[in-house]
Design a protein around this motif. Structure first.
Motif, PDB file in Angstrom:
ATOM      1  N   MET A 158      40.227  33.786  28.050  1.00  0.00           N
ATOM      2  CA  MET A 158      41.107  34.546  29.035  1.00  0.00           C
ATOM      3  C   MET A 158      41.119  35.845  29.123  1.00  0.00           C
ATOM      4  O   MET A 158      41.028  36.447  30.270  1.00  0.00           O
ATOM      5  N   ALA A 159      41.108  36.669  27.954  1.00  0.00           N
ATOM      6  CA  ALA A 159      40.770  38.159  28.136  1.00  0.00           C
ATOM      7  C   ALA A 159      39.661  38.534  28.800  1.00  0.00           C
ATOM      8  O   ALA A 159      39.730  39.340  29.672  1.00  0.00           O
ATOM      9  N   VAL A 160      38.761  37.777  28.453  1.00  0.00           N
ATOM     10  CA  VAL A 160      37.391  38.061  29.253  1.00  0.00           C
ATOM     11  C   VAL A 160      37.380  37.779  30.450  1.00  0.00           C
ATOM     12  O   VAL A 160      36.886  38.635  31.582  1.00  0.00           O
ATOM     13  N   VAL A 161      38.082  36.787  31.015  1.00  0.00           N
ATOM     14  CA  VAL A 161      38.238  36.433  32.675  1.00  0.00           C
ATOM     15  C   VAL A 161      39.108  37.464  33.346  1.00  0.00           C
ATOM     16  O   VAL A 161      38.833  37.781  34.269  1.00  0.00           O
ATOM     17  N   ILE A 162      39.922  37.892  32.651  1.00  0.00           N
ATOM     18  CA  ILE A 162      41.064  38.890  33.164  1.00  0.00           C
ATOM     19  C   ILE A 162      40.189  40.258  33.554  1.00  0.00           C
ATOM     20  O   ILE A 162      40.204  40.887  34.371  1.00  0.00           O
ATOM     21  N   LEU A 163      39.484  40.673  32.157  1.00  0.00           N
ATOM     22  CA  LEU A 163      38.612  42.115  32.245  1.00  0.00           C
ATOM     23  C   LEU A 163      37.689  41.862  33.521  1.00  0.00           C
ATOM     24  O   LEU A 163      37.230  42.641  34.067  1.00  0.00           O
ATOM     25  N   LEU A 164      37.121  40.631  33.654  1.00  0.00           N
ATOM     26  CA  LEU A 164      36.055  40.241  34.734  1.00  0.00           C
ATOM     27  C   LEU A 164      36.699  40.543  36.173  1.00  0.00           C
ATOM     28  O   LEU A 164      36.048  41.064  36.918  1.00  0.00           O
ATOM     29  N   LYS A 165      37.902  40.179  36.113  1.00  0.00           N
ATOM     30  CA  LYS A 165      38.478  40.251  37.617  1.00  0.00           C
ATOM     31  C   LYS A 165      39.041  41.774  37.720  1.00  0.00           C
ATOM     32  O   LYS A 165      38.601  42.180  38.867  1.00  0.00           O
ATOM     33  N   LEU A 166      39.207  42.509  36.586  1.00  0.00           N
ATOM     34  CA  LEU A 166      39.442  43.918  36.827  1.00  0.00           C
ATOM     35  C   LEU A 166      38.065  44.503  37.520  1.00  0.00           C
ATOM     36  O   LEU A 166      38.040  45.410  37.937  1.00  0.00           O
ATOM     37  N   CYS A 167      36.884  44.252  36.528  1.00  0.00           N
ATOM     38  CA  CYS A 167      35.785  44.854  36.940  1.00  0.00           C
ATOM     39  C   CYS A 167      35.086  44.361  37.965  1.00  0.00           C
ATOM     40  O   CYS A 167      34.078  45.054  38.590  1.00  0.00           O
ATOM     41  N   LYS A 168      35.712  43.563  38.667  1.00  0.00           N
ATOM     42  CA  LYS A 168      35.067  43.088  39.991  1.00  0.00           C
ATOM     43  C   LYS A 168      35.452  44.121  41.257  1.00  0.00           C
ATOM     44  O   LYS A 168      34.912  44.015  42.208  1.00  0.00           O
ATOM     45  N   ASP A 169      36.604  44.687  40.857  1.00  0.00           N
ATOM     46  CA  ASP A 169      37.257  45.620  41.961  1.00  0.00           C
ATOM     47  C   ASP A 169      36.807  47.180  41.510  1.00  0.00           C
ATOM     48  O   ASP A 169      37.336  47.644  40.557  1.00  0.00           O
ATOM     49  N   PRO A 170      36.068  47.748  42.245  1.00  0.00           N
ATOM     50  CA  PRO A 170      35.380  48.871  42.076  1.00  0.00           C
ATOM     51  C   PRO A 170      36.337  49.875  42.059  1.00  0.00           C
ATOM     52  O   PRO A 170      36.358  51.099  41.168  1.00  0.00           O
TER      53      PRO A 170
END
Length: 106
Positions: free
Chosen positions: A29-41
């Motif tokens: 869950m933590a990695v998926v949340i961070l992945l979503k954040l990282c997808k937005d430059p």
């Protein structure tokens, strides 16, 4: 709002990744949340500017995110008793994907 964002990222998501006692589901869950954040430059740049470049801020959120994602991608945090090899692989790939998005954002 800046303080709240720092607390949520640092004390919840990054602590979940750093803790050897976190389950696969928590780490995922933590990695998926961070992945979503990282997808937005824009979000990545704003995290860097508002936390890491702010002299008065003690929280280096961008740096902490990169360090934790790097540890996950390399598998340096794993406890074999907590997750299967397939789950570990999926987690590592998501972390690597997040790091890739960060690199293309900069």
């Amino acid at each position: 709002m800046k303080y709240e964002i720092g607390v949520i990222l640092n004390n919840i998501f990054l602590n979940m990744l750093a803790s050897p006692m976190s389950s696969y589901m928590q780490k995922s869950m933590a990695v998926v949340i961070l992945l979503k954040l990282c997808k937005d430059p824009q979000t990545i740049v704003e995290l860097f500017l508002n936390f890491d470049c702010d002299i008065s801020s003690e929280d280096k959120i961008f740096e902490a995110i990169i360090i934790q994602l790097e540890k996950v991608a390399q598998g340096r945090f794993m406890s074999e008793a907590l997750m299967s090899p397939q789950n570990e692989s999926a987690l590592r790939l998501n972390a690597l994907e997040a790091l890739g998005h960060v690199m293309t954002s900069l």
